[in-house]
Design a protein around this motif. Structure first.
Motif, PDB file in Angstrom:
ATOM      1  N   GLN A  14       4.849  -9.776   7.541  1.00 40.16           N
ATOM      2  CA  GLN A  14       4.164  -8.490   7.466  1.00 40.16           C
ATOM      3  C   GLN A  14       4.978  -7.364   8.091  1.00 40.16           C
ATOM      4  N   THR A 273       2.427   0.291  19.954  1.00 43.96           N
ATOM      5  CA  THR A 273       1.499   0.233  18.825  1.00 43.96           C
ATOM      6  C   THR A 273       1.198   1.642  18.335  1.00 43.96           C
ATOM      7  N   ARG A 277      -3.389  -0.568  16.599  1.00 44.30           N
ATOM      8  CA  ARG A 277      -3.447  -1.711  15.682  1.00 44.30           C
ATOM      9  C   ARG A 277      -2.094  -2.096  15.104  1.00 44.30           C
ATOM     10  N   HIS A 278      -1.312  -1.117  14.764  1.00 43.40           N
ATOM     11  CA  HIS A 278      -0.086  -1.358  14.015  1.00 43.40           C
ATOM     12  C   HIS A 278       1.085  -1.496  14.995  1.00 43.40           C
ATOM     13  N   GLU A 279       1.822  -2.595  14.872  1.00 41.19           N
ATOM     14  CA  GLU A 279       2.820  -2.978  15.866  1.00 41.19           C
ATOM     15  C   GLU A 279       4.226  -2.525  15.481  1.00 41.19           C
ATOM     16  N   ARG A 326       4.663  -3.361  11.718  1.00 38.20           N
ATOM     17  CA  ARG A 326       3.738  -4.246  11.023  1.00 38.20           C
ATOM     18  C   ARG A 326       2.402  -3.525  10.901  1.00 38.20           C
ATOM     19  N   VAL A 327       2.042  -3.181   9.687  1.00 41.63           N
ATOM     20  CA  VAL A 327       0.772  -2.498   9.425  1.00 41.63           C
ATOM     21  C   VAL A 327      -0.298  -3.557   9.240  1.00 41.63           C
ATOM     22  N   ASN A 328      -1.287  -3.568  10.109  1.00 42.10           N
ATOM     23  CA  ASN A 328      -2.366  -4.543  10.032  1.00 42.10           C
ATOM     24  C   ASN A 328      -3.473  -4.011   9.131  1.00 42.10           C
ATOM     25  N   GLY A 329      -3.563  -4.573   7.959  1.00 38.26           N
ATOM     26  CA  GLY A 329      -4.502  -4.112   6.948  1.00 38.26           C
ATOM     27  C   GLY A 329      -3.756  -3.795   5.675  1.00 38.26           C
ATOM     28  N   ASP A 330      -4.478  -3.343   4.692  1.00 40.40           N
ATOM     29  CA  ASP A 330      -3.851  -2.958   3.430  1.00 40.40           C
ATOM     30  C   ASP A 330      -3.000  -1.714   3.653  1.00 40.40           C
TER      31      ASP A 330
END
Length: 359
Positions: A14, A273, A277-279, A326-330
């Motif tokens: 991801q 982050t 959320r997005h790392e 890394r985008v968590n989600g669509d």
């Protein structure tokens, strides 16, 4: 120019890496014109040269198939520099008639420095955008004083032992006050991780200091054998010793600084982050990073500056390729949401950018 493919990190599909799509040949054309016009205009064009350079590098820095944009104008940078230069000229004129003012100038500058740094970081953030959404920086001058001025003093008076603490202050100030539209960045690097990358650099400094001590001992011993400190032998030994110490200083201490800088970047960025959320991730090799910096300097000097464009592009490409998110989600949904909420805020920055004071 869009990136054609994103190479995912091994074992973490991801994550998406950034890339640099420019070339040394393209940048050389921009660079040589900037240099010539800056010389012809006695430095005045340097403000517009900075804009052209940044627009090229930002415009070729790509992540998730989109590049960054740089919106500053040469006029903003020129006015900021003019204000700073005007201040120094005015203070020097006053000091010519009132000598005590010369003592006040550095004090005023030191007091103003945190504010100037804070303004500079905010300016740089607000003239940068990604997917039509601008960045923002909400740090204070007080925060800049602690993170930069006080941190530097703490690191210096402890002979670098508390350098990781100072680094943590600095990067927390930068990341935790940075926003992408209305979405905040944050980074809480662990002090233990920072000390882990510090130990190698500290060991290199200790070894370098020991080598300098050995060189000094050799000089003293050589002087004694040549008839004391007043003999011709001592002069030769001292001359060679000074150069040897200089080489050791730049080789060991410079290398230690590069290793530490790359290590801190990895720790801080990998702890960061976006929107909680997005790392983010950085995995530059300390050895490779140091080699690129050192070889770039050597080649630039040997070619009288003509290899500078190649060196700049080489470094930008390496750092980008070892930076990821890394985008968590669509991804499409997340980015569309950020664009929708960030566009209105970005429009407000147009009137708030101010000037770049060069700090």
């Amino acid at each position: 120019m869009a990136m054609t493919a994103q190479a995912p990190l091994a074992g973490a599909g991801q994550f998406q890496r950034a890339s640099f799509t420019g070339s040394a040949g393209e940048y050389f054309g921009i660079w040589i014109v900037n240099v010539l016009l800056t010389i012809i205009t006695l430095g005045i064009y340097s403000a517009w040269a900075k804009v052209r350079r940044n627009r090229y590098f930002y415009g070729n820095t790509v992540i998730l198939d989109r590049a960054f944009e740089y919106h500053a104008t040469g006029k903003q940078i020129f006015i900021g520099r003019l204000i700073v230069v005007g201040f120094f000229i005015l203070m020097n004129i006053i000091a010519a008639f009132m000598p005590p003012v010369a003592i006040i100038t550095p004090i005023v500058l030191l007091i103003a420095l945190p504010w100037l740094i804070q303004r500079g970081v905010r300016f740089s953030a607000r003239v940068t955008s990604y997917r039509n959404v601008r960045f923002d920086f909400v740090g204070t001058a007080g925060g800049a004083f602690k993170a930069i001025i006080l941190g530097s003093i703490v690191a210096a008076i402890t002979f670098g032992i508390l350098a990781p603490v100072a680094s943590r202050w600095l990067w927390r100030y930068l990341f935790n006050n940075l926003h992408y539209g209305d979405r905040p960045f944050a980074s809480e690097p662990r002090l233990g991780a920072l000390y882990k990358v510090w130990f190698l650099s500290a060991a290199m400094v200790i070894v370098g200091t020991a080598i300098v001590g050995v060189i000094a001992l050799v000089i003293i011993t050589g002087a004694s054998a040549a008839g004391g400190l007043e003999g011709d032998g001592f002069g030769v030994a001292a001359f060679l010793g000074i150069y040897a110490v200089g080489i050791v200083y730049f080789a060991v201490y410079g290398l230690a600084a590069l290793f530490y800088s790359a290590g801190v970047r990895n720790v801080v960025w990998s702890a960061a982050t976006l929107d909680g959320r997005h790392e983010l991730l950085s995995d530059v090799s300390r050895v490779r990073y140091a080699w690129i910096v050192i070889s770039n300097i050597i080649l630039t000097v040997l070619t009288l500056g003509l290899m500078r464009p190649w060196a700049a592009v080489r470094m930008a490409r390496y750092v980008n390729e070892h930076t990821a998110i890394r985008v968590n989600g669509d991804i499409g949904v997340v980015l569309s949401s950020m664009e929708a909420t960030g566009a209105a805020i970005s429009a407000e920055y147009m009137d708030l950018e101010g000037f770049d004071f060069g700090f």
